[in-house]
Write an enzyme that holds these catalytic residues in place. Structure first.
Site, PDB file in Angstrom:
ATOM      1  N   GLU A 270     -57.562  21.134  59.516  1.00 57.43           N
ATOM      2  CA  GLU A 270     -58.741  20.934  58.668  1.00 57.43           C
ATOM      3  C   GLU A 270     -59.320  19.573  58.965  1.00 57.43           C
ATOM      4  OE1 GLU A 270     -58.292  21.282  54.384  1.00 57.43           O
ATOM      5  OE2 GLU A 270     -56.625  22.675  54.633  1.00 57.43           O
ATOM      6  N   LYS A 323     -65.183  26.346  43.800  1.00 59.27           N
ATOM      7  CA  LYS A 323     -64.270  25.214  43.956  1.00 59.27           C
ATOM      8  C   LYS A 323     -64.584  24.199  42.856  1.00 59.27           C
ATOM      9  CE  LYS A 323     -62.335  25.021  48.167  1.00 59.27           C
ATOM     10  NZ  LYS A 323     -61.904  24.157  49.229  1.00 59.27           N
TER      11      LYS A 323
END
Length: 351
Positions: A270, A323
């Site tokens: 990531e 999120k």
């Protein structure tokens, strides 16, 4: 100096620096054989998996990382040619670690039915759980998954795990990178497992959080991998002009000290930069600069691994509206309607 950061899992990361946080980390970039993109699904308005797979292919994105198995996504990936990193849910680490039958069922459900037409790169057991209460579960989960793959005739699919840079207790200068006392008991045997199999360790690398935590000390061009950035760190004669390389080389140094040696590779599972959400430095302009600079850079390797392309996965394909509020909703390259947040030239990986 101790610099507080956050990973995308929301944990606090402390990277130890000796002088100023500017001297934390860095690198030099070019092109890599393949750049992947994380496919997160924490949104109420995301397109169907078949449209997402078509989007990847149309933009020359060659690899995808899934944080958890989703059979509709795996079905859409059949015959796509995309390389797939398939993660387990963190809450499944306990049964995967303690119940071989659960691990076998997991492989039979999510890997075996698709293996003939989906190109699995890695099975990723857990994301950013070291150090922590679940850290001791990671290696036995990896071992049970590997045994289940072998039993299913899929021993060529490697098993690994993903860590955040919170595993580091020391990070400055990069050559002094070392795992923390809290992380080392879990990490050391995992490195031995990976090294013996020639499998890389996955690491999540976020220069954005270092910059946003202390922008007065970390120059923006250093964090953005800008070609105009000045050398910010000199480490035993090795010069660092960007934060990404310095972070990665600190992890490499830690791996070497913990028994991984120079043969164990790292995959950046990531990395990204938010385009909004109110965080310091979170803007479309900065996000576009970071990601495009990254794509052009990672093929060059790092000062500690020059010429060794870094397999890298950008976070993430979409902005995700479920999120937590703030920057974590704004790491996407695309809006849920598949319009660009900003343009990324994935063909630049060959430059």
């Amino acid at each position: 100096m101790v610099l507080p950061l956050r990973s995308m899992a929301g944990k606090t990361i402390t990277l130890v620096a000796a002088a100023c946080s500017l001297l934390l980390f860095s690198s030099s970039l070019s092109g890599v054989e393949a750049i992947g993109v994380n496919y997160g699904m924490i949104g109420s308005d995301l397109p169907s998996p078949d449209k997402v797979v078509a989007l990847y292919k149309s933009r020359n994105i060659t690899d995808v990382r899934l944080f958890h198995p989703d059979t509709s996504v795996l079905e859409a990936l059949r015959g796509s040619g995309l390389g797939v990193v398939l993660g387990t849910l963190n809450q499944h680490l306990a049964p995967l670690a303690t119940d071989a039958a659960f691990a076998a069922s997991w492989i039979q459900s999510y890997v075996q039915p698709f293996a003939g037409s989906v190109r699995f790169r890695y099975i990723n057991a857990g994301n950013e759980v070291i150090p922590g209460e679940s850290a001791a579960l990671v290696l036995p989960a990896m071992q049970n998954l590997e045994a289940a793959l072998r039993e299913a005739g899929l021993s060529s699919v490697p098993v690994t795990t993903a860590v955040a840079t919170s595993v580091l207790g020391s990070s400055y200068p990069p050559s002094q990178g070392a795992f923390s006392e809290a992380a080392l008991p879990a990490v050391e045997p995992i490195l031995s497992f990976l090294k013996s199999r020639g499998t890389p360790l996955l690491v999540n690398v976020y220069p954005y959080f270092a910059y946003s935590a202390d922008p007065s000390s970390v120059p923006l061009d250093y964090a953005l991998l800008s070609s105009s950035a000045s050398v910010a760190v000199t480490d035993n004669g090795v010069e660092y002009a960007n934060l990404f390389d310095a972070i990665l080389d600190a992890v490499y140094a830690a791996v070497e000290k913990a028994g991984g040696g120079e043969s164990l590779e790292l995959v950046v599972s990531e990395t990204g930069w938010p385009s909004g959400g109110g965080g310091y430095g979170a803007s479309v302009e900065n996000a576009a600069a970071y990601v495009n600079n990254l794509v052009r850079h990672v093929g060059r390797g790092t000062p500690r691994r020059p010429g060794k392309a870094v397999e890298t996965y950008i976070f993430a394909i979409f902005n995700e509206n479920q999120k937590p509020e703030g920057v974590e909703r704004y790491f996407g390259l695309f809006q849920p309607d598949m319009s660009e947040v900003y343009h990324v030239d994935f063909t630049a990986t060959s430059s």
